[in-house]
Motif scaffolding. Structure first.
Motif, PDB file in Angstrom:
ATOM      1  N   TYR A   1       0.841  -1.192   0.000  1.00 17.77           N
ATOM      2  CA  TYR A   1       0.000   0.000   0.000  1.00 17.77           C
ATOM      3  C   TYR A   1       0.878   1.243   0.000  1.00 17.77           C
ATOM      4  O   TYR A   1       2.055   1.190   0.329  1.00 17.77           O
ATOM      5  CB  TYR A   1      -0.964   0.011   1.196  1.00 17.77           C
ATOM      6  N   PHE A   2       0.276   2.355  -0.366  1.00 16.46           N
ATOM      7  CA  PHE A   2       1.002   3.614  -0.458  1.00 16.46           C
ATOM      8  C   PHE A   2       1.050   4.301   0.900  1.00 16.46           C
ATOM      9  O   PHE A   2       0.054   4.346   1.616  1.00 16.46           O
ATOM     10  CB  PHE A   2       0.355   4.538  -1.483  1.00 16.46           C
ATOM     11  N   THR A   3       2.203   4.869   1.226  1.00 16.63           N
ATOM     12  CA  THR A   3       2.349   5.608   2.482  1.00 16.63           C
ATOM     13  C   THR A   3       2.136   7.095   2.280  1.00 16.63           C
ATOM     14  O   THR A   3       2.039   7.835   3.239  1.00 16.63           O
ATOM     15  CB  THR A   3       3.743   5.367   3.097  1.00 16.63           C
ATOM     16  N   SER A   4       2.080   7.522   1.035  1.00 19.78           N
ATOM     17  CA  SER A   4       1.822   8.921   0.712  1.00 19.78           C
ATOM     18  C   SER A   4       1.167   8.956  -0.657  1.00 19.78           C
ATOM     19  O   SER A   4       0.848   7.929  -1.225  1.00 19.78           O
ATOM     20  CB  SER A   4       3.127   9.720   0.708  1.00 19.78           C
ATOM     21  N   PHE A   5       0.986  10.113  -1.193  1.00 23.52           N
ATOM     22  CA  PHE A   5       0.385  10.233  -2.515  1.00 23.52           C
ATOM     23  C   PHE A   5       1.411  10.105  -3.632  1.00 23.52           C
ATOM     24  O   PHE A   5       1.180  10.526  -4.747  1.00 23.52           O
ATOM     25  CB  PHE A   5      -0.372  11.555  -2.640  1.00 23.52           C
ATOM     26  N   SER A   6       2.527   9.501  -3.324  1.00 21.11           N
ATOM     27  CA  SER A   6       3.572   9.273  -4.314  1.00 21.11           C
ATOM     28  C   SER A   6       3.635   7.785  -4.639  1.00 21.11           C
ATOM     29  O   SER A   6       3.747   6.958  -3.740  1.00 21.11           O
ATOM     30  CB  SER A   6       4.925   9.738  -3.748  1.00 21.11           C
ATOM     31  N   PRO A   7       3.558   7.391  -5.902  1.00 23.51           N
ATOM     32  CA  PRO A   7       3.591   5.966  -6.248  1.00 23.51           C
ATOM     33  C   PRO A   7       4.925   5.285  -5.930  1.00 23.51           C
ATOM     34  O   PRO A   7       5.027   4.078  -5.978  1.00 23.51           O
ATOM     35  CB  PRO A   7       3.297   5.937  -7.745  1.00 23.51           C
ATOM     36  N   GLU A   8       5.943   6.049  -5.581  1.00 24.34           N
ATOM     37  CA  GLU A   8       7.242   5.463  -5.264  1.00 24.34           C
ATOM     38  C   GLU A   8       7.324   4.997  -3.813  1.00 24.34           C
ATOM     39  O   GLU A   8       8.200   4.233  -3.463  1.00 24.34           O
ATOM     40  CB  GLU A   8       8.382   6.479  -5.513  1.00 24.34           C
TER      41      GLU A   8
END
Length: 175
Positions: free
Chosen positions: A108-115
């Motif tokens: 899952y994502f930890t921020s709004f960045s796909p990296e």
């Protein structure tokens, strides 16, 4: 200790083979699943192998792979992997009750960045029913409606956007 386990396992296998042909007791199946919402699409495949303990009851194991496409607020995709154990009871030749415990390792994502992603584990206890239509010989088409009794709407992150799981697939050797 390993040797004792090996001898016991081989002995049990020989007893099972002696009682019935092993090929009549083992079946293969699985299929796929699909769910979608306004911001997520989830596509899964789940191959399984089962063992007919009686004519009506079987149990088995499976693996799961999921592809998750996030549409908003970012455009990215993730891959999830897991394993499961299941029980199936044939109420009639076509209708069956089904229960499965699934352990899924999901990203899952930890921020709004796909990296930036992290991984977590998620347990599901799926219960429900299914319908099997014989396709010919020992092959069948199966469809199931399952409900995750462990689903918690407030649990975040989670790999599923609903407690309901609809699956369809093919089984070989079920009939």
């Amino acid at each position: 200790m390993k040797s004792l386990f090996t001898v016991l396992f081989i002995g049990l296998a020989l007893v099972l083979v002696g009682q019935n042909k092993l090929s009549d007791k083992i079946y293969f199946g699985g299929g796929g699943g699909f769910s979608t919402s306004s911001n997520q699409t989830n596509i899964s495949v789940f191959p399984q192998v089962g063992y007919k303990i009686t004519d009506r009851y079987s149990a088995g194991v499976g693996i799961t792979y999921q592809y998750v496409k996030i549409k908003q607020p970012i455009d990215a995709s993730l891959s999830n992997f897991g394993w499961s154990v299941f029980n199936r009871f044939n109420v009639t030749r076509q209708f069956f009750a089904y229960a499965e415990f699934e352990r899924l390792r999901f990203e899952y994502f930890t921020s709004f960045s796909p990296e930036r992603t992290e991984k977590s584990s998620f347990n599901s206890l799926l219960v429900g029913a299914g319908y099997a239509e014989q396709l010919g010989g020992r092959a069948s088409f199966n469809i199931m409606a399952l409900y995750n009794v462990l689903y918690d709407e407030s649990e975040i992150p989670r790999p599923y956007n609903s407690p309901w799981v609809i699956r369809a697939g093919v089984g070989i050797g079920v009939f």
